[in-house]
Design an enzyme around this catalytic site. Sequence first.
Site, PDB file in Angstrom:
ATOM      1  N   GLU A 159     -72.952  66.068  -6.255  1.00 60.73           N
ATOM      2  CA  GLU A 159     -72.440  67.363  -5.786  1.00 60.73           C
ATOM      3  C   GLU A 159     -73.091  67.742  -4.457  1.00 60.73           C
ATOM      4  O   GLU A 159     -74.329  67.777  -4.340  1.00 60.73           O
ATOM      5  CB  GLU A 159     -72.708  68.451  -6.842  1.00 60.73           C
ATOM      6  CG  GLU A 159     -72.229  69.824  -6.381  1.00 60.73           C
ATOM      7  CD  GLU A 159     -71.935  70.802  -7.489  1.00 60.73           C
ATOM      8  OE1 GLU A 159     -72.096  70.451  -8.675  1.00 60.73           O
ATOM      9  OE2 GLU A 159     -71.540  71.939  -7.152  1.00 60.73           O
TER      10      GLU A 159
ATOM     11  N   LYS B  61     -73.147  65.742 -20.002  1.00 54.81           N
ATOM     12  CA  LYS B  61     -73.679  65.691 -18.631  1.00 54.81           C
ATOM     13  C   LYS B  61     -74.842  66.666 -18.532  1.00 54.81           C
ATOM     14  O   LYS B  61     -74.804  67.745 -19.133  1.00 54.81           O
ATOM     15  CB  LYS B  61     -72.578  66.067 -17.630  1.00 54.81           C
ATOM     16  CG  LYS B  61     -73.084  66.206 -16.195  1.00 54.81           C
ATOM     17  CD  LYS B  61     -71.945  66.210 -15.181  1.00 54.81           C
ATOM     18  CE  LYS B  61     -71.276  67.537 -14.949  1.00 54.81           C
ATOM     19  NZ  LYS B  61     -72.163  68.622 -14.493  1.00 54.81           N
TER      20      LYS B  61
ATOM     21  N   ASP C 275     -69.963  73.603 -17.153  1.00 57.74           N
ATOM     22  CA  ASP C 275     -70.527  74.955 -17.315  1.00 57.74           C
ATOM     23  C   ASP C 275     -70.091  75.862 -16.162  1.00 57.74           C
ATOM     24  O   ASP C 275     -70.417  77.048 -16.137  1.00 57.74           O
ATOM     25  CB  ASP C 275     -72.048  74.922 -17.516  1.00 57.74           C
ATOM     26  CG  ASP C 275     -72.794  74.306 -16.359  1.00 57.74           C
ATOM     27  OD1 ASP C 275     -72.155  73.828 -15.402  1.00 57.74           O
ATOM     28  OD2 ASP C 275     -74.047  74.291 -16.413  1.00 57.74           O
TER      29      ASP C 275
ATOM     30  N   ASP D 273     -70.813  69.730 -20.423  1.00 57.88           N
ATOM     31  CA  ASP D 273     -72.108  70.026 -19.821  1.00 57.88           C
ATOM     32  C   ASP D 273     -73.094  70.548 -20.848  1.00 57.88           C
ATOM     33  O   ASP D 273     -72.768  71.444 -21.639  1.00 57.88           O
ATOM     34  CB  ASP D 273     -71.941  71.106 -18.738  1.00 57.88           C
ATOM     35  CG  ASP D 273     -71.748  70.519 -17.365  1.00 57.88           C
ATOM     36  OD1 ASP D 273     -72.274  69.415 -17.097  1.00 57.88           O
ATOM     37  OD2 ASP D 273     -71.069  71.160 -16.542  1.00 57.88           O
TER      38      ASP D 273
END
Length: 243
Positions: free
Chosen positions: A173, A104, A37, A76
């Site tokens: 992340e 995800k 995204d 995503d």
Amino acid sequence: MIQGMKGRERIAALTAYDYPTAKLLDETGIPLILVGDSLGMVVLGYPDTTHVTMTEMEHHVRAAARAKPRALLAADLPFHSYETAETAVANSRRLVAAGAEAVKAEGGRSILAQVRAIIAAGIPFLGHLGMLPQHVREQGGYHIKGCREEERQALLADAAALTEAGAFAIVLELVTPPVANEITERISIPTIGIGSGPDCDGQILVIHDLVGTYPWFTPRHVKPRLNAAELMSGAVAEWRRSL
Ligand code: KIV
């Protein structure tokens, strides 16, 4: 396949949002392509990922899927598309119908019911922990996670919960490198880092950051390998002069 790479081969993953990029990246032999995204920023011009809709994700997943990549094509689930187990499954099925082979979503124990429901529906699930871009507004920016002890504990517990629920890998992340390393050593599925140091089982980058097609912002953790924006401007200037 991705799951089996832990401890055997570093996992290289990149984003793609369209047919030619998915085709080109697939020809390099990478095993995982993500229709992230992040397309909200690098393709659609939104300030962050929270504006991306299911319809936009489906559109870009369809385009990338037309490349028929040999790589696993993950997509995503956008912000607010997995608030309940029912919506998580319904929207995952929409992404699969558009051509995704895995989905995800961002979060750990807070979305466990949704993760379990997606996996029970037979859809492979990729986790995402650490800095969660869909929560950038609550989190007040893109900050490193895991520096405080309670954050470290929460990340370890979230990673264990996603592993136990059946995720095939977890994106980490902006997790502080020692904690990313600790998670990587403790869980049985691969970690795929972005801005989380060198010790994850693999690395993922936004393709625009790697090749320099979004020159107005480059995250600190990326060393671009190409300045495509400069090459493109140069090609246009040269063509104009030739007219
Ligand atoms: O949206 C995205 O592209 C991502 C990755 C970079 C991990 O979530």
